[in-house]
Scaffold this motif. Structure first.
Motif, mmCIF file in Angstrom:
data_model
loop_
_atom_site.group_PDB
_atom_site.id
_atom_site.type_symbol
_atom_site.label_atom_id
_atom_site.label_comp_id
_atom_site.label_asym_id
_atom_site.label_seq_id
_atom_site.Cartn_x
_atom_site.Cartn_y
_atom_site.Cartn_z
ATOM 1 N N LEU A 1 -11.544 1.551 5.011
ATOM 2 C CA LEU A 1 -10.576 2.054 4.034
ATOM 3 C C LEU A 1 -9.499 1.016 3.736
ATOM 4 O O LEU A 1 -9.190 0.730 2.569
ATOM 5 C CB LEU A 1 -9.942 3.337 4.551
ATOM 6 N N VAL A 2 -8.924 0.429 4.791
ATOM 7 C CA VAL A 2 -7.893 -0.588 4.611
ATOM 8 C C VAL A 2 -8.474 -1.824 3.925
ATOM 9 O O VAL A 2 -7.838 -2.424 3.052
ATOM 10 C CB VAL A 2 -7.263 -0.969 5.965
ATOM 11 N N GLY A 3 -9.696 -2.193 4.289
ATOM 12 C CA GLY A 3 -10.343 -3.334 3.659
ATOM 13 C C GLY A 3 -10.542 -3.122 2.174
ATOM 14 O O GLY A 3 -10.333 -4.035 1.367
ATOM 15 N N SER B 1 -9.175 -7.227 1.926
ATOM 16 C CA SER B 1 -9.165 -8.187 3.026
ATOM 17 C C SER B 1 -9.726 -7.521 4.277
ATOM 18 O O SER B 1 -9.322 -6.425 4.642
ATOM 19 C CB SER B 1 -7.734 -8.666 3.290
ATOM 20 N N TRP B 2 -10.660 -8.223 4.938
ATOM 21 C CA TRP B 2 -11.292 -7.669 6.130
ATOM 22 C C TRP B 2 -10.758 -8.296 7.412
ATOM 23 O O TRP B 2 -10.947 -7.757 8.483
ATOM 24 C CB TRP B 2 -12.807 -7.852 6.031
ATOM 25 N N LEU B 3 -10.107 -9.440 7.285
ATOM 26 C CA LEU B 3 -9.463 -10.088 8.425
ATOM 27 C C LEU B 3 -8.015 -10.367 8.045
ATOM 28 O O LEU B 3 -7.728 -11.304 7.298
ATOM 29 C CB LEU B 3 -10.186 -11.390 8.784
ATOM 30 N N SER B 4 -7.110 -9.545 8.550
ATOM 31 C CA SER B 4 -5.715 -9.665 8.166
ATOM 32 C C SER B 4 -4.836 -9.099 9.277
ATOM 33 O O SER B 4 -5.317 -8.372 10.152
ATOM 34 C CB SER B 4 -5.457 -8.901 6.863
ATOM 35 N N PRO B 5 -3.539 -9.403 9.254
ATOM 36 C CA PRO B 5 -2.626 -8.818 10.246
ATOM 37 C C PRO B 5 -2.653 -7.287 10.225
ATOM 38 O O PRO B 5 -2.555 -6.651 11.278
ATOM 39 C CB PRO B 5 -1.262 -9.366 9.814
ATOM 40 N N ILE C 1 0.827 -1.209 0.000
ATOM 41 C CA ILE C 1 0.000 0.000 0.000
ATOM 42 C C ILE C 1 0.856 1.252 0.000
ATOM 43 O O ILE C 1 0.601 2.205 -0.747
ATOM 44 C CB ILE C 1 -0.948 -0.001 1.220
ATOM 45 N N THR C 2 1.890 1.269 0.856
ATOM 46 C CA THR C 2 2.705 2.478 0.990
ATOM 47 C C THR C 2 3.544 2.774 -0.245
ATOM 48 O O THR C 2 4.036 3.889 -0.404
ATOM 49 C CB THR C 2 3.634 2.391 2.217
ATOM 50 N N LYS C 3 3.711 1.761 -1.124
ATOM 51 C CA LYS C 3 4.451 2.001 -2.359
ATOM 52 C C LYS C 3 3.529 1.933 -3.574
ATOM 53 O O LYS C 3 3.949 1.597 -4.677
ATOM 54 C CB LYS C 3 5.604 1.006 -2.496
ATOM 55 N N SER C 4 2.273 2.289 -3.371
ATOM 56 C CA SER C 4 1.312 2.346 -4.472
ATOM 57 C C SER C 4 0.850 3.787 -4.660
ATOM 58 O O SER C 4 1.062 4.639 -3.804
ATOM 59 C CB SER C 4 0.098 1.461 -4.163
ATOM 60 N N ASP C 5 0.239 4.053 -5.798
ATOM 61 C CA ASP C 5 -0.241 5.410 -6.071
ATOM 62 C C ASP C 5 -1.404 5.808 -5.181
ATOM 63 O O ASP C 5 -1.812 6.977 -5.183
ATOM 64 C CB ASP C 5 -0.648 5.524 -7.547
#
Length: 217
Positions: free
Chosen positions: A156-158, A163-167, A84-88
């Motif tokens: 937002l992260v999902g 993914s809704w259940l992740s580390p 995510i941090t290295k995406s547009d």
């Protein structure tokens, strides 16, 4: 720089317009109960009651430490965070992909201070949190606003990771929720109801994240 500054100020302006509409509606509805608080007091946009003291310094240092350690941990151990941090989609990457410079630092200050910091604090800690605390008391209201702030980050992260259940979602829960509680605590217990403390904390936390990513990148 001009484009980011314009979009940041526009976002703050839109949030203020929305909050002003809510404030105006409440003034009309509660006219008979003498609801005459000013717009700035309604949103906590005042300095009265806030003093930078030892407690706030400790809180400030703790949140910066959490921001840096959390960013480092996720960068090396959470694959989704790295992607995510290295995406547009990442505002930090959009600033850093051309390199780390005085210009990128200036852009980050505008983004962290206005677009991500001020606009979110006016909406969440100003409009939402202060209404919930006024209605349900400090403890319940503060927990409720922290839940809302975390849940929106969860969505937002999902949406970004599919993914809704992740580390990464677990890290979001363990960081965003308690940080939101501390933002509410800073405003109500250390700031006399002002959202300036949480704005300082929020903007500084985001900027610390930016500097950490700049070092890692």
């Amino acid at each position: 720089m001009l484009e980011l500054l314009t979009s940041s100020l526009t976002q703050v302006f839109v949030v203020l317009i929305f909050c002003t509409l809510v404030w105006g509606i409440l003034r009309i509805i509660r006219r008979k109960t003498d609801y005459k608080v000013s717009l700035f007091r309604f949103l906590g946009l005042h300095l009265h009651g806030f003093h930078w003291n030892k407690k706030f310094t400790l809180l400030f240092a703790g949140i910066l430490g959490l921001a840096v350690s959390s960013t480092v941990f996720q960068y090396f151990f959470i694959n989704e965070f790295f992607e995510i941090t290295k995406s547009d989609n990442s505002p930090y990457w959009q600033i850093l992909k051309t390199g780390f410079s005085y210009n990128s630092v200036a852009l980050a200050l505008v983004y962290c201070g206005l677009k991500a910091g001020l606009s979110e604090e006016i909406l969440f800690r100003g409009l939402i949190a202060k209404r919930l605390i006024s209605k349900f008391g400090y403890k319940n209201g503060n927990v409720a606003q922290a839940f809302i702030f975390w849940f929106l980050h969860f969505l937002l992260v999902g949406a970004m990771t599919k993914s809704w259940l992740s580390p990464m979602q677990l890290i979001v829960l363990l960081t965003i929720f308690p940080i939101s509680l501390l933002f509410g605590f800073a405003n109500e217990k250390l700031g006399g109801g002002s959202i300036i403390p949480s704005w300082i904390l929020h903007a500084s936390m985001n900027f610390a994240t930016f500097l950490t990513l700049a070092f890692l990148f």
